[in-house]
Write an enzyme that holds these catalytic residues in place. Structure first.
Site, PDB file in Angstrom:
ATOM      1  N   ASP A  55       0.841  -1.193   0.000  1.00 48.46           N
ATOM      2  CA  ASP A  55       0.000   0.000   0.000  1.00 48.46           C
ATOM      3  C   ASP A  55       0.878   1.246   0.000  1.00 48.46           C
ATOM      4  O   ASP A  55       1.791   1.367   0.826  1.00 48.46           O
ATOM      5  CB  ASP A  55      -0.884  -0.027   1.259  1.00 48.46           C
ATOM      6  CG  ASP A  55      -2.033   0.948   1.153  1.00 48.46           C
ATOM      7  OD1 ASP A  55      -3.173   0.543   1.408  1.00 48.46           O
ATOM      8  OD2 ASP A  55      -1.794   2.130   0.812  1.00 48.46           O
ATOM      9  N   PHE A  77      -0.331   4.641 -11.532  1.00 48.83           N
ATOM     10  CA  PHE A  77      -1.783   4.591 -11.704  1.00 48.83           C
ATOM     11  C   PHE A  77      -2.526   4.481 -10.370  1.00 48.83           C
ATOM     12  O   PHE A  77      -3.695   4.852 -10.304  1.00 48.83           O
ATOM     13  CB  PHE A  77      -2.194   3.357 -12.526  1.00 48.83           C
ATOM     14  CG  PHE A  77      -1.673   3.335 -13.926  1.00 48.83           C
ATOM     15  CD1 PHE A  77      -2.301   4.054 -14.927  1.00 48.83           C
ATOM     16  CD2 PHE A  77      -0.542   2.598 -14.255  1.00 48.83           C
ATOM     17  CE1 PHE A  77      -1.825   4.042 -16.229  1.00 48.83           C
ATOM     18  CE2 PHE A  77      -0.060   2.579 -15.552  1.00 48.83           C
ATOM     19  CZ  PHE A  77      -0.699   3.297 -16.536  1.00 48.83           C
ATOM     20  N   TYR A 145     -11.837  14.164  -6.042  1.00 45.66           N
ATOM     21  CA  TYR A 145     -11.035  13.291  -6.908  1.00 45.66           C
ATOM     22  C   TYR A 145     -10.156  14.140  -7.842  1.00 45.66           C
ATOM     23  O   TYR A 145      -8.930  13.991  -7.890  1.00 45.66           O
ATOM     24  CB  TYR A 145     -11.951  12.360  -7.725  1.00 45.66           C
ATOM     25  CG  TYR A 145     -11.239  11.707  -8.872  1.00 45.66           C
ATOM     26  CD1 TYR A 145     -10.195  10.807  -8.632  1.00 45.66           C
ATOM     27  CD2 TYR A 145     -11.565  12.006 -10.202  1.00 45.66           C
ATOM     28  CE1 TYR A 145      -9.507  10.226  -9.694  1.00 45.66           C
ATOM     29  CE2 TYR A 145     -10.888  11.431 -11.253  1.00 45.66           C
ATOM     30  CZ  TYR A 145      -9.861  10.537 -11.001  1.00 45.66           C
ATOM     31  OH  TYR A 145      -9.176   9.987 -12.051  1.00 45.66           O
ATOM     32  N   HIS A 193     -19.092   3.091 -14.905  1.00 43.03           N
ATOM     33  CA  HIS A 193     -18.879   3.687 -16.228  1.00 43.03           C
ATOM     34  C   HIS A 193     -19.929   3.283 -17.253  1.00 43.03           C
ATOM     35  O   HIS A 193     -20.518   2.198 -17.174  1.00 43.03           O
ATOM     36  CB  HIS A 193     -17.479   3.341 -16.734  1.00 43.03           C
ATOM     37  CG  HIS A 193     -16.421   3.966 -15.894  1.00 43.03           C
ATOM     38  ND1 HIS A 193     -15.526   3.246 -15.162  1.00 43.03           N
ATOM     39  CD2 HIS A 193     -16.150   5.266 -15.642  1.00 43.03           C
ATOM     40  CE1 HIS A 193     -14.737   4.065 -14.498  1.00 43.03           C
ATOM     41  NE2 HIS A 193     -15.101   5.309 -14.766  1.00 43.03           N
TER      42      HIS A 193
END
Ligand code: UDP
Length: 333
Positions: A55, A77, A145, A193
């Site tokens: 992590d 990413f 975000y 999505h």
């Protein structure tokens, strides 16, 4: 050796395949909170892939990767990426996305690694002031975000000035599709999505597709988005890496197609490709959705020599092939 954080996720795994297809050696670092071990196992079949579960919020986890492997560059990413969740739980986003990246950068400094390609987003622009959006468009994110990704971009600028750590920030528009050989694909739980949600609704037991908002000021009342194929997107990461390896300075690029499609157009294309009449539930607008988001990608074209090649229809075909495989695997699991 290239370190790919978040390599077990949707975009990360396609980028790992692109690196492997070029014969590069990769170490994936992922906490598997949203990525899948099955994806890592799959990737291992296609080249020299190492995996370390850890992590980014634990400095020692990420430092140990740099200690164990001789890392040349990083593609980053690993992040949480759900806009709605980021509004409800901003702490989760700032701790993981910003805090985690701080740890990654500090490990890079400690081990003298000075090149990073970072997964940024069109969400850093916020509500568009004009379309198509180029890289000089003001960055005023409207949710935590987007804010977390913008903060990281700014931190990266400061780290370049102070420590010579060079970055390329790739601002993604709407990523779509799956690997052309159906090795990996999009696998989010829950899925939010558009394209996978339309496709999932065609399988038995799938939820009826919900279309969010048909009263926008667009040509058919539904939101316009710029859908960029996942393999085209992955190629841009290789070009960004090459750019940094050739001494390119810190930079940032939009990754999109210069073209937009409405939700209704995407839906119609899905019906055509699946050959099914897909039931649809017309719903109110989803909070935080701007009417139109379309990229101006000319900077990536001219500086990185990047050209997206695959159409929206192709992305939907590949996404459908993948969804068939995924549904089969889940049923047989
Ligand atoms: N959308 C929809 N139904 C869904 C998911 C998405 O109508 O189940 C719409 C959404 O409101 C937006 C567009 O599809 O207008 C693209 O949404 P997505 O979540 O795929 O990407 P975003 O643009 O939020 O990054």
């Amino acid at each position: 050796m290239i370190l790919v954080t978040g390599g077990a996720g949707y975009i990360g795994s396609h980028c790992v395949l692109a690196l492997l297809d070029k014969g590069l050696e990769v170490v994936i670092f992922d906490n598997l909170s949203t990525g899948h071990i099955e994806t890592v196992e799959k990737l291992k079949q296609y080249g020299n892939v190492h995996f370390q579960q850890g992590d980014l919020q634990n400095l020692s986890d990420i430092q140990s990767v740099f200690k164990a492997y001789s890392i040349d560059a990083v593609i980053h990413f690993a992040a949480f990426s759900q806009v709605g969740e980021s509004v409800i739980n901003p702490q989760k986003y700032y701790l993981n996305n910003v805090g985690g990246t701080m740890n990654l950068l500090s490990a890079m400094l400690l081990y003298n690694v000075n090149k990073i390609v970072f997964s940024s987003t069109a969400a850093t622009y916020g509500e568009p002031e004009y379309i198509p959006i180029d890289e000089t468009h003001p960055q005023n994110p409207i949710n935590p975000y987007g804010q977390s990704k913008l903060m990281i971009e700014k931190i990266m600028d400061d780290y370049d000035k102070a420590y010579g750590l060079r970055s390329v920030r790739l601002r993604y528009f709407n990523v779509a599709g799956a690997d052309s050989q159906n090795r990996v694909g999009e696998w989010h739980e829950p899925e939010t999505h558009l394209i996978p949600n339309i496709l999932k609704s065609t399988f038995s037991g799938g939820k009826t597709f919900k279309m969010f908002g048909t009263d926008y000021n667009t040509k058919d009342g539904t939101c316009v988005r710029d859908y960029i194929n996942i393999e085209d997107l992955a190629q841009a990461h290789l070009l960004a890496l090459e750019y940094l390896n050739n001494g390119g300075e810190t930079n940032y690029f939009n990754l999109g197609t210069n073209d937009g499609n409405t939700v209704k157009e995407v839906f119609a294309a899905c019906e055509k490709i699946t050959g099914k009449n897909i039931p649809v539930d017309i719903c109110p607008r989803r909070a935080g959705d701007p009417a139109s988001l379309v990229a101006d990608n000319n900077k990536a074209k001219s500086t990185l020599n990047w050209t997206p090649k695959n159409s929206l229809e192709y992305s939907i075909e590949k996404a459908y092939e993948w969804e068939n495989k995924l549904q089969g695997a889940l049923i047989n699991a």
